[in-house]
Write a protein that holds these residues in place. Structure first.
Motif, mmCIF file in Angstrom:
data_model
loop_
_atom_site.group_PDB
_atom_site.id
_atom_site.type_symbol
_atom_site.label_atom_id
_atom_site.label_comp_id
_atom_site.label_asym_id
_atom_site.label_seq_id
_atom_site.Cartn_x
_atom_site.Cartn_y
_atom_site.Cartn_z
ATOM 1 N N LEU A 28 0.825 -1.207 0.000
ATOM 2 C CA LEU A 28 0.000 0.000 0.000
ATOM 3 C C LEU A 28 0.853 1.249 0.000
ATOM 4 N N MET A 29 0.218 2.365 -0.371
ATOM 5 C CA MET A 29 0.913 3.654 -0.404
ATOM 6 C C MET A 29 0.145 4.677 0.412
ATOM 7 N N PRO A 30 0.855 5.580 1.093
ATOM 8 C CA PRO A 30 0.158 6.689 1.754
ATOM 9 C C PRO A 30 -0.332 7.683 0.702
ATOM 10 N N ALA A 31 -1.410 8.378 1.043
ATOM 11 C CA ALA A 31 -1.889 9.408 0.124
ATOM 12 C C ALA A 31 -0.852 10.503 -0.037
ATOM 13 N N SER A 32 -0.096 10.741 1.031
ATOM 14 C CA SER A 32 0.982 11.723 1.012
ATOM 15 C C SER A 32 1.815 11.483 2.259
ATOM 16 N N THR A 33 2.940 12.135 2.356
ATOM 17 C CA THR A 33 3.745 12.046 3.574
ATOM 18 C C THR A 33 3.408 13.162 4.542
ATOM 19 N N VAL A 35 1.561 15.493 7.293
ATOM 20 C CA VAL A 35 0.681 15.471 8.460
ATOM 21 C C VAL A 35 0.429 16.933 8.808
ATOM 22 N N THR A 36 -0.784 17.407 8.542
ATOM 23 C CA THR A 36 -1.084 18.833 8.694
ATOM 24 C C THR A 36 -2.238 19.013 9.665
ATOM 25 N N THR A 37 -2.590 20.274 9.879
ATOM 26 C CA THR A 37 -3.741 20.576 10.735
ATOM 27 C C THR A 37 -5.036 20.070 10.126
ATOM 28 N N HIS A 38 -4.983 19.754 8.839
ATOM 29 C CA HIS A 38 -6.191 19.282 8.154
ATOM 30 C C HIS A 38 -6.273 17.766 8.105
ATOM 31 N N GLY A 39 -5.256 17.082 8.596
ATOM 32 C CA GLY A 39 -5.362 15.634 8.619
ATOM 33 C C GLY A 39 -4.033 14.932 8.449
ATOM 34 N N ASP A 40 -4.079 13.627 8.745
ATOM 35 C CA ASP A 40 -2.919 12.751 8.584
ATOM 36 C C ASP A 40 -3.056 12.034 7.247
ATOM 37 N N TYR A 41 -2.182 12.387 6.292
ATOM 38 C CA TYR A 41 -2.285 11.843 4.942
ATOM 39 C C TYR A 41 -1.448 10.578 4.758
ATOM 40 N N THR A 42 -0.877 10.066 5.855
ATOM 41 C CA THR A 42 0.016 8.914 5.716
ATOM 42 C C THR A 42 -0.728 7.592 5.641
ATOM 43 N N ASP A 43 -2.042 7.622 5.791
ATOM 44 C CA ASP A 43 -2.833 6.395 5.647
ATOM 45 C C ASP A 43 -3.035 6.069 4.171
ATOM 46 N N ALA A 44 -3.446 4.843 3.922
ATOM 47 C CA ALA A 44 -3.656 4.380 2.544
ATOM 48 C C ALA A 44 -5.143 4.435 2.206
ATOM 49 N N THR A 116 -1.155 2.005 6.340
ATOM 50 C CA THR A 116 -0.259 1.682 5.229
ATOM 51 C C THR A 116 0.653 0.505 5.540
ATOM 52 N N SER A 117 1.100 0.372 6.763
ATOM 53 C CA SER A 117 2.080 -0.664 7.103
ATOM 54 C C SER A 117 1.455 -2.000 7.491
ATOM 55 N N THR A 118 0.145 -2.004 7.823
ATOM 56 C CA THR A 118 -0.498 -3.254 8.244
ATOM 57 C C THR A 118 -1.687 -3.653 7.388
ATOM 58 N N GLY A 119 -2.289 -2.698 6.701
ATOM 59 C CA GLY A 119 -3.503 -2.981 5.941
ATOM 60 C C GLY A 119 -4.725 -3.130 6.815
ATOM 61 N N LEU A 120 -4.615 -2.748 8.081
ATOM 62 C CA LEU A 120 -5.724 -2.872 9.025
ATOM 63 C C LEU A 120 -6.453 -1.536 9.167
ATOM 64 N N PRO A 121 -7.671 -1.544 9.700
ATOM 65 C CA PRO A 121 -8.418 -0.289 9.894
ATOM 66 C C PRO A 121 -7.658 0.670 10.795
ATOM 67 N N VAL A 122 -7.845 1.965 10.529
ATOM 68 C CA VAL A 122 -7.171 2.989 11.334
ATOM 69 C C VAL A 122 -8.160 3.839 12.119
ATOM 70 N N VAL A 123 -9.411 3.799 11.748
ATOM 71 C CA VAL A 123 -10.436 4.537 12.487
ATOM 72 C C VAL A 123 -11.654 3.637 12.646
ATOM 73 N N ALA A 124 -12.482 3.961 13.609
ATOM 74 C CA ALA A 124 -13.657 3.139 13.911
ATOM 75 C C ALA A 124 -14.707 3.240 12.809
ATOM 76 N N ASP A 125 -15.650 2.312 12.843
ATOM 77 C CA ASP A 125 -16.702 2.279 11.823
ATOM 78 C C ASP A 125 -17.495 3.581 11.789
ATOM 79 N N ASP A 126 -17.711 4.183 12.960
ATOM 80 C CA ASP A 126 -18.542 5.387 13.032
ATOM 81 C C ASP A 126 -17.718 6.671 13.126
ATOM 82 N N ALA A 127 -16.401 6.555 12.930
ATOM 83 C CA ALA A 127 -15.533 7.725 13.080
ATOM 84 C C ALA A 127 -15.093 8.314 11.744
ATOM 85 N N TRP A 128 -15.642 7.807 10.659
ATOM 86 C CA TRP A 128 -15.251 8.294 9.337
ATOM 87 C C TRP A 128 -16.393 7.976 8.366
#
Length: 787
Positions: A28-33, A35-44, A116-128
């Motif tokens: 997997l690839m991160p959307a970007s490297t 990490v800003t006030t608008h969000g963490d783009y390192t997730d896939a 990106t490193s595990t392929g596992l969920p990063v946020v809860a079902d109701d958090a996004w």
């Protein structure tokens, strides 16, 4: 620079900017490297990953054309690893796919992004806002395109079953309110989902790409063929046509529509609608630095309140004229200009994109967006487009960079349009065959066959057409319930939702047995409407017109109609037989004509299903399904008192019925003595309903329909069409006793909602009937018979 040197230069950029980001384990690839006030783009993100790998795939095609095997292999394996990484992340959530197929609820949706490193969920079902139909759809679409180009992404039969279930997952896109490509629902960002045209269009494209497609590759095992119900494509097309050029109820236009009116989806076939939608985007959203996502978009503007993701409705106007502009959308316009062979436009968009790049090291990179600095906001509001915008720190937006490089490879001639679109999606949406429809008339038995012959109707009996078998639409639903079933992953097949005309007008070979399917119009076992002769004629004619206008296959459509004894007993049956005769003669419909079952099977598309666990039951007609204890009642003997009790909401006792239903007590006693000794109230009402249908006593039939808690099979689809038109339906006499119906519920739940706020069974039945009139599933309605 020499031709090959330029290709190597592009490779160096792809390797440094894109491939270097790929995780060595998950792919997997991160959307970007960033990490800003608008969000963490390192997730896939699923969507970003598919677009990000597109240039890697395209570059592999370019090197394959140059016979450079080593680099082609490297690029192809990188592509496969990412696509399989996404596949495996989604397969870990197979339980959510299974649940969502039935509930269509956002909480049950596949996640839209993974670690990106595990392929596992990063946020809860109701958090996004995970429910993003376009993300799942772009994965399926590009998986099919990449497979067609020669890559092997799907490797096992279990993975085939999962892909089949993803098809079911997106098949209801025409009726699903999702969070859309921008993940936050409507324009206010309050998390309220909407039906989004960009999601519906991407799903339509994925369904068309996978229809009959072998995901193992050309000429591989038939077990790897994916089955798509044709009506899902048609319903998505209808919804899309209704929505465009809007994106949704809250978004009058959205730049995301560029992805469906052109590359990569090519989901819209009407050239005028394409031009109208593109013009809306360009006239309202295009700027010097790219396109705004939509009007009054506050995302990453200098005046946005970043402590919360939602906006107050009153503050939306604060974002007017200062919305951020995204270079990303010019990449879509760049590639589409190349597909349209418009070199002038392509050059203009290429130059614009290159002027917007930020130099980082050796490469010019596209930022995510350009925004107006805080000190320039007032000036920009007063004089739009007067102020210089600056790029945000998210450089590059890998999705945008990949799209630009894909366009560059096409522009420089390293790849062709067919390389990028091997399934020729750009032509599929415009391919409507307007073909012939074979009308196959079947008779329940030889006596009815002879009866039809007297009326000039050519028919075959079930015995005549052996070894071809006859199945009904519910039988076909049962077969589809096993397609894609996989016990190991806890996956069933297609949910038991009804099939419509495009599906039932195809022929099937199930476990080696050739099958004709009766029209879905004959699948409503408890529907009084099927005994209305004039309505039956009207519906058949409109159904044939619908098939003619929406048929996508080159083979003929097969419309199969069964005439049984019960229908022959209906008043006015002769009028119906005359209508069949006229259709067979092609006197009114030049695209419809008689065909024998065997001829129709040879000329139609053959859908092969291998379902070892399915046993095809002998076909049962409505007459043969009649319960042996049915009393053939003369409903003309029903008294006014009987009708009053039928309309009553109280529990009915047999002692009440014996006096009420017949004025002639002696006749009632005689019937009971001859036929049954004990009869339940429900059975008695079923007998009354049975006779009322045949005799066309509509008040009695509708009342019994309500008492027996039957539902019209097209109520849910009617509500869907209304939702797509941005309409909602509330029923009830008072505000305190009023409900709003939702299209995401099954018919049985919709009936219970209606029953809560209606005063009688006849009222609940008529409410259902009215809904099917004002929100017809295929843009036509029927005229109700007088009660």
């Amino acid at each position: 620079m020499k031709y090959r040197e330029k290709l190597d230069t592009i490779f160096n950029q792809v390797e440094a900017v894109i491939m270097s980001r790929q995780h060595p384990v998950t792919g997997l690839m991160p959307a970007s490297t960033a990490v800003t006030t608008h969000g963490d783009y390192t997730d896939a993100w699923v969507r970003d990953n598919v677009y990000s790998i597109m240039s890697v795939w395209a570059l592999g095609l370019a090197y394959r054309r140059q016979h450079e095997t080593e680099r082609a292999d490297q690029l192809e394996q990188t592509t496969i690893k990412l696509m399989r990484g996404l596949l495996l992340s989604m397969m870990r959530q197979a339980n959510k796919v299974e649940k969502f197929k039935h509930t269509l609820h956002p909480i049950d949706a596949l996640h839209a992004k993974y670690d990106t490193s595990t392929g596992l969920p990063v946020v809860a079902d109701d958090a996004w806002g995970h429910l993003q139909i376009d993300a799942t759809s772009i994965f399926l679409l590009m998986m099919a395109q990449m497979t067609a180009s020669g890559l092997r992404i799907i490797r096992t039969l279990g993975e085939v079953d999962f892909i089949q279930n993803l098809v079911y997952y997106i098949s209801s896109a025409y009726r699903i309110a999702d969070f859309g490509i921008w993940e936050r629902g409507n324009k206010i960002n309050n998390g309220k989902p909407e039906i989004n045209a960009s999601s519906v269009g991407m799903a339509k494209a994925a369904l068309q790409a996978l229809d009959g497609f072998n995901v193992f590759g050309k000429d591989a095992s038939p077990r790897a063929i994916i089955h798509v119900v044709a009506d899902s494509v048609s319903l998505a097309r209808n919804t899309l046509t209704t929505l465009l050029p809007r994106e949704s109820l809250s978004k009058e236009v959205d730049s995301a529509l560029l992805s469906i009116i052109g590359f990569p989806a090519f989901a819209v076939g009407n050239k005028k609608q394409i031009e109208r939608t593109r013009n809306e985007v360009l006239s309202k959203l295009a700027g010097e630095y790219g396109c705004k996502r939509f009007l009054w978009d506050g995302h990453q503007t200098a005046v946005e309140e970043i402590s919360r993701i939602y906006y107050e409705h009153s503050e939306l106007a604060n974002f007017e004229h200062i919305e951020s502009e995204w270079p990303l959308f010019y990449t879509y316009l760049y590639i589409q200009a190349l597909f349209d062979d418009d070199r002038t436009q392509a050059l203009a968009y290429r130059q614009k994109l290159e002027s917007l790049m930020v130099q980082v090291g050796d490469f010019g990179l596209l930022p995510e967006l350009y925004y107006v600095d805080a000190e320039n906001v007032d000036a920009e509001r007063k004089n739009p487009r007067s102020q210089k915008r600056v790029p945000n720190e998210n450089v590059p937006l890998v999705w945008a960079q990949s799209m630009y490089l894909t366009g560059l490879l096409l522009d420089e001639g390293y790849i062709t349009k067919d390389d990028l679109d091997p399934l020729i999606m750009r032509r599929r949406s415009r391919r409507f065959s307007k073909g012939q429809i074979a009308l196959v008339v079947l008779a329940e038995n030889n006596d009815i066959k002879q009866h039809l012959a007297k009326h000039g109707v050519i028919a075959e009996s079930i015995d005549d057409i052996n070894p071809i078998k006859v199945i009904s639409a519910p039988h076909l639903v049962q077969a589809y319930s096993l397609v894609g079933a996989n016990d190991t992953m806890g996956l069933s097949g297609r949910p038991p939702r009804r099939l419509q005309s495009l599906a039932t007008s195809q022929t099937y070979t199930i476990n080696g047995t050739h099958c004709l399917c009766l029209s879905w119009l004959q699948s409503e076992q408890n529907g009084y409407r099927s005994f209305d002769v004039q309505l039956a004629i009207q519906n058949i004619e409109r159904e044939l017109a619908h098939i003619h206008n929406h048929w996508l296959n080159q083979e003929i459509a097969v419309f199969t109609w069964m005439v049984d004894q019960r229908f022959c007993e209906t008043p006015g049956a002769a009028e119906f037989f005359e209508a069949l005769r006229q259709l067979q003669l092609r006197s009114q419909h030049v695209h419809v004509g008689y065909a024998s079952a065997h001829l129709a099977m040879r000329a139609a598309r053959d859908n092969r299903m291998l379902l070892p666990n399915l046993c095809l039951r002998p076909f049962q007609t409505r007459s043969s399904e009649r319960d042996a204890t049915h009393i053939l009642l003369d409903t003309s003997l029903l008294s006014p008192q009987a009708m009053a009790i039928l309309a009553c909401d109280n529990d009915l006792e047999m002692s009440d019925l014996t006096e009420a239903f017949f004025a002639d007590r002696e006749l009632l006693d005689e019937l009971y003595l001859k036929h049954v000794k004990i009869i339940r109230v429900k059975e008695f009402i079923e007998q009354v309903y049975f006779n009322a249908q045949i005799k066309n006593f509509w008040l009695c039939a509708r009342t019994c329909f309500g008492i027996l808690e039957h539902t019209h099979i097209d109520v849910g689809d009617a509500l869907t069409v209304l939702a797509a038109r941005h309409m909602s339906i509330s029923i009830g006499n008072e505000r305190s006793n009023r409900i709003t119906l939702t299209n995401t519920k099954p018919n049985a739940e919709i009936y219970r909602d209606i029953r809560q706020v209606t005063a009688s069974h006849i009222e609940s039945t008529l409410t259902q009937e009215v809904l099917t009139i004002i929100g017809p599933p295929r843009s036509y309605a029927y005229q109700p018979r007088p009660i």
